[in-house]
Design an enzyme around this catalytic site. Structure first.
Site, PDB file in Angstrom:
ATOM      1  N   SER A  58      50.391  44.250  49.059  1.00  0.00           N
ATOM      2  CA  SER A  58      49.193  44.606  49.824  1.00  0.00           C
ATOM      3  C   SER A  58      48.976  43.726  51.043  1.00  0.00           C
ATOM      4  O   SER A  58      48.428  44.181  52.039  1.00  0.00           O
ATOM      5  CB  SER A  58      47.967  44.563  48.909  1.00  0.00           C
ATOM      6  OG  SER A  58      48.046  45.615  47.960  1.00  0.00           O
ATOM      7  N   GLU A  85      44.352  35.492  36.517  1.00  0.00           N
ATOM      8  CA  GLU A  85      43.633  34.281  36.110  1.00  0.00           C
ATOM      9  C   GLU A  85      43.498  33.248  37.223  1.00  0.00           C
ATOM     10  O   GLU A  85      42.923  32.185  37.005  1.00  0.00           O
ATOM     11  CB  GLU A  85      44.348  33.658  34.915  1.00  0.00           C
ATOM     12  CG  GLU A  85      44.335  34.561  33.697  1.00  0.00           C
ATOM     13  CD  GLU A  85      45.065  33.956  32.517  1.00  0.00           C
ATOM     14  OE1 GLU A  85      45.451  32.771  32.580  1.00  0.00           O
ATOM     15  OE2 GLU A  85      45.245  34.669  31.528  1.00  0.00           O
ATOM     16  N   THR A  86      44.003  33.558  38.436  1.00  0.00           N
ATOM     17  CA  THR A  86      43.933  32.591  39.533  1.00  0.00           C
ATOM     18  C   THR A  86      43.128  33.155  40.696  1.00  0.00           C
ATOM     19  O   THR A  86      42.742  34.327  40.692  1.00  0.00           O
ATOM     20  CB  THR A  86      45.350  32.241  40.032  1.00  0.00           C
ATOM     21  OG1 THR A  86      45.913  33.403  40.665  1.00  0.00           O
ATOM     22  CG2 THR A  86      46.253  31.793  38.881  1.00  0.00           C
ATOM     23  N   HIS A  88      44.291  33.917  43.490  1.00  0.00           N
ATOM     24  CA  HIS A  88      45.166  34.738  44.314  1.00  0.00           C
ATOM     25  C   HIS A  88      44.541  36.107  44.619  1.00  0.00           C
ATOM     26  O   HIS A  88      44.640  36.610  45.739  1.00  0.00           O
ATOM     27  CB  HIS A  88      46.523  34.902  43.620  1.00  0.00           C
ATOM     28  CG  HIS A  88      47.542  35.623  44.440  1.00  0.00           C
ATOM     29  ND1 HIS A  88      48.081  35.084  45.582  1.00  0.00           N
ATOM     30  CD2 HIS A  88      48.107  36.839  44.289  1.00  0.00           C
ATOM     31  CE1 HIS A  88      48.940  35.932  46.106  1.00  0.00           C
ATOM     32  NE2 HIS A  88      48.978  37.013  45.340  1.00  0.00           N
TER      33      HIS A  88
END
Length: 158
Positions: A58, A85-86, A88
């Protein structure tokens, strides 16, 4: 998903318009389907020419959307970003949104943000226009961006 406020746009008369579609290859099965739905919407609206391009992820969508915006009347960017979980997820979503907005404004060409930014694969499937989906972002994004082209042309007439 809000579940309210949808303008329920079916088709617009986009005869003679050229459309660019750029899709990411992450979650390829969903994006492939979204591209097919975007192409179907373009055909239903009478679009003359569709140019389709694919990119890795993306984050790469805006730069290819810009290249397309220089050749066509409108661009649809399609992808899927699922929260992990981050941080990002936030960085990718922010970069894509800012990039696509910048392309639209810099090139004076409508660019549809059809990138699903979701918390789960199930949410993505619900929005990808599959047979059991409750939304069809490929179709909706395409009709919306074509509608924007027509609105700009009306404004320019006055």
């Amino acid at each position: 998903m809000a579940g309210f406020g949808d303008p329920h746009m079916q088709t617009v008369d986009a005869a003679g318009l050229r459309l660019g579609i750029v899709g990411s290859r992450w979650h390829n099965d969903l994006v492939d389907h979204m591209i097919k739905r975007a192409e179907a919407a373009a055909a239903a609206c009478g679009v003359t020419e569709v140019i389709t391009a694919r990119v890795a992820g993306s984050v790469e969508l805006p730069v290819v959307a810009q290249a397309l915006a220089r050749k066509v009347d409108a661009v649809v960017a399609l992808g899927v970003v699922i929260k992990g979980e981050t941080q990002h997820f936030e960085y990718v979503c922010d970069a894509v949104t800012a990039g696509l907005t910048r392309v639209a404004l810099d090139e004076s060409t409508p660019v549809a943000h059809g990138v699903l930014t979701v918390h789960s694969l199930g949410q993505a499937r619900d929005r990808a226009g599959l047979e059991d989906s409750i939304e069809d972002k490929g179709w909706q994004s395409t009709v919306a961006v074509l509608d924007a082209v027509l609105a700009i042309r009306e404004v320019q007439k006055s």
